[in-house]
Design an enzyme around this catalytic site. Structure first.
Site, PDB file in Angstrom:
ATOM      1  N   LYS A  51      43.328  42.088  28.332  1.00 55.30           N
ATOM      2  CA  LYS A  51      43.890  42.725  26.965  1.00 55.30           C
ATOM      3  C   LYS A  51      43.192  42.055  26.073  1.00 55.30           C
ATOM      4  CE  LYS A  51      48.355  44.173  27.284  1.00 55.30           C
ATOM      5  NZ  LYS A  51      48.979  43.238  28.327  1.00 55.30           N
ATOM      6  N   HIS A 106      39.773  67.089  65.549  1.00 53.85           N
ATOM      7  CA  HIS A 106      40.529  66.406  67.122  1.00 53.85           C
ATOM      8  C   HIS A 106      41.734  66.598  67.059  1.00 53.85           C
ATOM      9  CE1 HIS A 106      42.823  62.783  68.381  1.00 53.85           C
ATOM     10  NE2 HIS A 106      41.607  62.626  69.090  1.00 53.85           N
ATOM     11  N   ARG A 153      52.340  40.026  23.212  1.00 57.55           N
ATOM     12  CA  ARG A 153      51.633  40.542  24.434  1.00 57.55           C
ATOM     13  C   ARG A 153      51.155  39.759  25.483  1.00 57.55           C
ATOM     14  NH1 ARG A 153      51.922  46.279  23.385  1.00 57.55           N
ATOM     15  NH2 ARG A 153      51.838  46.584  21.833  1.00 57.55           N
TER      16      ARG A 153
END
Length: 872
Positions: free
Chosen positions: A29, A830, A123
């Site tokens: 960040k 299949h 933060r």
């Protein structure tokens, strides 16, 4: 709003002082914010970053952390209780450590330079965060409107501790991140007090379209939106214009207080349904987002705030969930169809597997996200070939057809081409295949294929070095000749056409749906259905010997056959297992990727199935099932013919039907043989290439023989010739391959990045039913067994298998189940073929079946009409 200069040192860096080379110091960040600060016209809140040096310093002062991290690294993502307890203990330990005086002093100095009494956002910024392959969005903590040095220091400590939230630890375990190699920096930025805030995606998160931006907006802080407390306004923007807008009733707003903390506010009733942004503001925001996207070179997830009619960016991270777009390089519109959805292998493939498959196939293929796609643009754009493409692909998978028709409905996306001679999927056949109904044709094709495999195994054993690679290149041409042999194709097409004829005519004449499904039971020469029954025969050998069963229950290593002979009955069991591996050991899940481990290489894969068969079935059940299928097919044939003869013009109808039944019985089993022969050849190539890889290891060129899997075939050729390999390239591709597992490939993909899944436009199923493609008729109820990895399969008789896709390696599992539901598949893939062989009701191409159906739920599978009901 400028970036203030703050004192920098080993513990604190101003955002303007940071370069990309300092990622290890400021985390993902922090690095993104630093790069954002250098983009002209982009405003950021002033701030600084507490570096990972500070985090390391604190970690070093917490001796108990080492032992806790050791214990944490040994856990699996599913160990929820242990993760919860250990991560909580680590967080308590970190938060209890006093921040060293020199670290806290550096943080306080940076605060004073910006304004000590201002409100800040604190933060987290981990070193693995916001990377191109893993965003870690929402995994770590953020603290808003924090005021005063003491409070900020406290929340810096809490942000460090959030590296070990339960969700962050689980995310790292799932994505193979080493806990010790991830460190935490902390971004501290002045708070903004916005009128509105939200998120901007520069590519549409719903469709992945890179040309469409999506804006979500609410009043106040974006926290109300992120936490799910309020519905957001949603705007879609394309080419500088708002193309759609949905304004929500926004009854709540969260605001930051200058004195610290946040508070909730009820939005006045007259404002609740007013848009948070005007259209011109939305367009201006997207223009800023495009500037950010161009700077980072990839689509971005951007958090923004509207402050005094100007936008402030508070975060930007790459969108890691978008499926990559194949590179065309011509600037034109393209439409791609997934190869994996046709081959029942939607997992990513390694570079050697991708390149070898491309050498084998006749149509040019594009790569994206470790998967292969065919560019159908020329044939789809040409009226002459469009209908054929839609018919062929639609028969295989109706969702692909619907997705392509969605593209065709868009004016101007595809060019108009009157005629196209380039490669692509085949167009629809215009006449029945001209071939006699003669079983000896199939027998001869099988004999020739088996002989060719024996020749390859003998000849390749004498090859090494560049000559080996040259031999494989030459032999692939022979493989292609066999795979696309006209007579082989006539047999397969004749079986398919006869199947379609029976289903169409018998439904019209007798109102009988899926009649060909029973007719196809226990058809001769189906190598894949025989493979499942043959494992029952192996179980018959081990069942009488308790010591063998006990030995197999404790098996962990793949060389167990060497030790098996030491227990009573072990020699017979070893011989039976080895004979099975000699016949079928080249098979595995995802077998079109040559790099996947084969049963012969990992025989432990088969042990749980063997033990289940020994436990759940009586001796001789394989032969009895085969005979039962024949009797049911014969009885169905007689019943249909008698009913037809009773109709007007019944003799003719019965005669035509009898000819088609004979055609199905003679030819339908062969459908599985070409792939068996191809995979057998691939295994011979793989064994020889791995031996060459070992020689490169001995020469010091490679660290591991399986490093060759991360080279394309031509690159491996060069490496063998030059005895030189780019180790960095191999490491990069390992990392890319790991990231591709998180991506879900679309059925159809456009050059704009749009992923189209298609929809069923049907109204004949119950309202709550999950709709799919009916491929094997009948209805069955039972417990759902949701299995994503065949090696972890644990089924009991009566279970209904629910999985993403099946390829031939799943066949041994089919003997124990009563029905089948898959997310991927078609009439002739299949799972459908083997379900009809075994008489199992089956519905395929059920979108998100493994997510919508829970393991153990009771479900009803209607294989006649194509839907699944969840009963409990």
């Amino acid at each position: 709003m400028g970036i203030a200069t703050v004192p920098s040192g080993s513990y604190v860096l101003g955002l303007q002082d940071v370069s990309e080379t300092k990622l290890s110091l400021i985390g993902g960040k922090g690095t993104h914010l630093a790069r954002l600060s250098g983009i002209e016209g982009i405003r950021l809140p002033p701030g600084f970053c507490v570096t990972t040096n500070a985090f390391r310093r604190v970690m070093a002062e917490a001796p108990p952390i080492d032992d806790l991290l050791d214990r944490l690294s040994r856990l699996h993502p599913g160990d929820r209780n242990a993760i919860r307890e250990l991560s909580a203990e680590i967080r308590r330990t970190l938060e209890g450590i006093a921040i060293p005086d020199d670290v806290s002093a550096a943080i306080v100095r940076a605060l004073r330079a910006l304004g000590e009494r201002a409100a800040y956002a604190v933060r987290s910024s981990a070193t693995a965060e916001d990377s191109p392959t893993a965003s870690f969005a929402g995994q770590h903590d953020t603290f808003l409107s924090v005021v005063g040095p003491a409070a900020i220091l406290r929340d810096v400590s809490r942000a460090w501790a959030s590296l070990f939230t339960e969700r962050a630890v689980t995310y790292r375990l799932r994505n193979d991140f080493d806990h010790r190699k991830v460190h935490m920096a902390v971004v501290v930025q002045q708070m903004v007090f916005p009128h509105a805030a939200g998120v901007l995606f520069t590519a549409d998160p719903m469709t992945s379209n890179r040309k469409v931006a999506s804006v979500e907006a609410c009043f106040g802080l974006g926290e109300a939106l992120v936490s799910g407390r309020v519905n957001a306004d949603v705007y879609k923007v394309r080419d500088g214009e708002v193309v759609t807008k949905a304004v929500a009733a926004k009854r709540l707003a969260i605001h930051a207080s200058p004195e610290g903390g946040t508070y909730e506010e009820t939005v006045e009733s007259h404002r609740q349904e007013q848009p948070a942004l005007t259209d011109p503001q939305v367009v201006r925001l997207v223009q800023l987002g495009r500037r950010v996207e161009a700077h980072f070179g990839s689509p971005q997830d951007i958090e923004w705030c509207l402050v005094e009619d100007g936008f402030v960016i508070v975060q930007s991270r790459p969108i890691t969930t978008l499926f990559p777009i194949p590179e065309a390089g011509d600037g034109e519109s393209h439409v791609y169809v997934s190869v994996g959805h046709q081959q029942m292998m939607t997992d990513p493939m390694k570079p050697l597997g991708l390149s070898l498959w491309q050498l084998t196939t006749p149509a040019p293929m594009s790569e994206a996200g470790g998967r292969l796609f065919v560019d159908v643009t020329p044939r789809l754009a040409s009226p002459a070939s469009r209908a054929g493409v839609l018919e062929v692909l639609g028969r295989s998978d109706p969702l692909i057809r619907d997705a392509l028709e969605t593209v065709l409905e868009r004016d101007g996306f595809l060019p108009s081409i009157q005629h196209d001679d380039r490669g692509g999927p085949p167009t629809a056949p215009v006449a029945p295949a001209p071939i006699d109904t003669d079983g000896s044709i199939v027998a001869e094709l099988i004999t020739r294929g088996d002989a060719a495999i024996a020749d390859v195994k003998r000849e390749i054993a004498a090859q090494s070095g560049p000559a080996l690679l040259d031999f494989i290149v030459t032999d692939i041409q022979e493989l292609k000749r066999i795979l696309f042999d006209p007579e082989s194709h006539r047999v397969i097409l004749a079986a398919m056409e006869a199947t379609w004829w029976l289903n169409e005519h018998l439904e019209a004449w007798l109102s009988e749906k899926g009649a060909a499904d029973t007719i196809a039971q226990s058809a001769p020469n189906n190598i894949t259905s025989e493979m499942g029954l043959a494992l029952l025969d192996v179980a018959d050998v081990i069942r009488p010997h308790p010591e063998v069963v006990a030995f197999l229950e404790g098996v962990e290593r793949d060389d167990f056959l060497n030790d098996l002979v030491e227990v009573p009955g072990g020699r017979e069991a070893r011989d039976a297992i080895q004979a099975y591996l000699d016949r079928y050991g080249m098979r595995c899940v995802g077998e079109i990727d040559i790099t996947r481990p084969r049963w012969s290489e990992r025989p432990t894969t088969l042990v749980p199935l063997l033990l289940s068969n020994a436990r759940n079935f009586e001796p001789g059940v394989g032969a009895r099932r085969l005979e039962q299928g024949r009797r049911e097919a014969c009885a169905k044939e007689q019943e249909l013919l008698e009913r037809l003869r009773a109709l007007p013009d019944g003799a003719r109808k019965a005669d035509e039907t009898k000819r088609m039944i004979d055609r199905v019985r003679a030819f339908i089993g062969y459908r599985e043989y070409p792939k068996y022969h191809m995979i057998s050849r691939y295994f011979a190539y793989k064994q020889a290439l791995l031996a060459e890889g070992e020689r490169l290891v001995q020469a010091g060129v490679l660290a591991d023989a399986e490093d060759i899997f991360y080279l394309r075939f031509d690159e491996l050729h060069d490496a063998v010739r030059a005895h030189e390999v780019d180790g960095g390239l191999i490491a990069q591709r390992r990392q890319e391959f790991a990231s591709y597992h998180a991506l879900t490939p679309p059925r159809v993909l456009t050059s704009e990045g749009e992923c189209l899944a298609g929809t069923y436009r049907r109204h004949d199923a119950p309202t709550s039913a999950l709709v799919g493609l009916p491929v094997s008729s009948g209805t069955i109820e039972g417990p759902a067994r949701v299995i994503l990895d065949m090696t972890q399969a644990d089924v009991e008789p009566g279970d209904i298998l629910v999985t993403a896709y099946t390829d031939p390696s799943w066949s041994p599992l089919f003997v124990a189940i009563e029905g089948l539901v898959t997310e991927v598949g078609g009439l002739m893939t299949h799972g459908a073929v083997i379900a009809r062989e075994y008489g199992l009701p089956a519905v395929v191409a059920v979108e998100h079946a493994t997510r919508l159906i829970r393991d153990g739920q009771r479900i009803r599978v209607n294989g006649t009409d194509g839907y699944v009901e969840i009963l409990s």
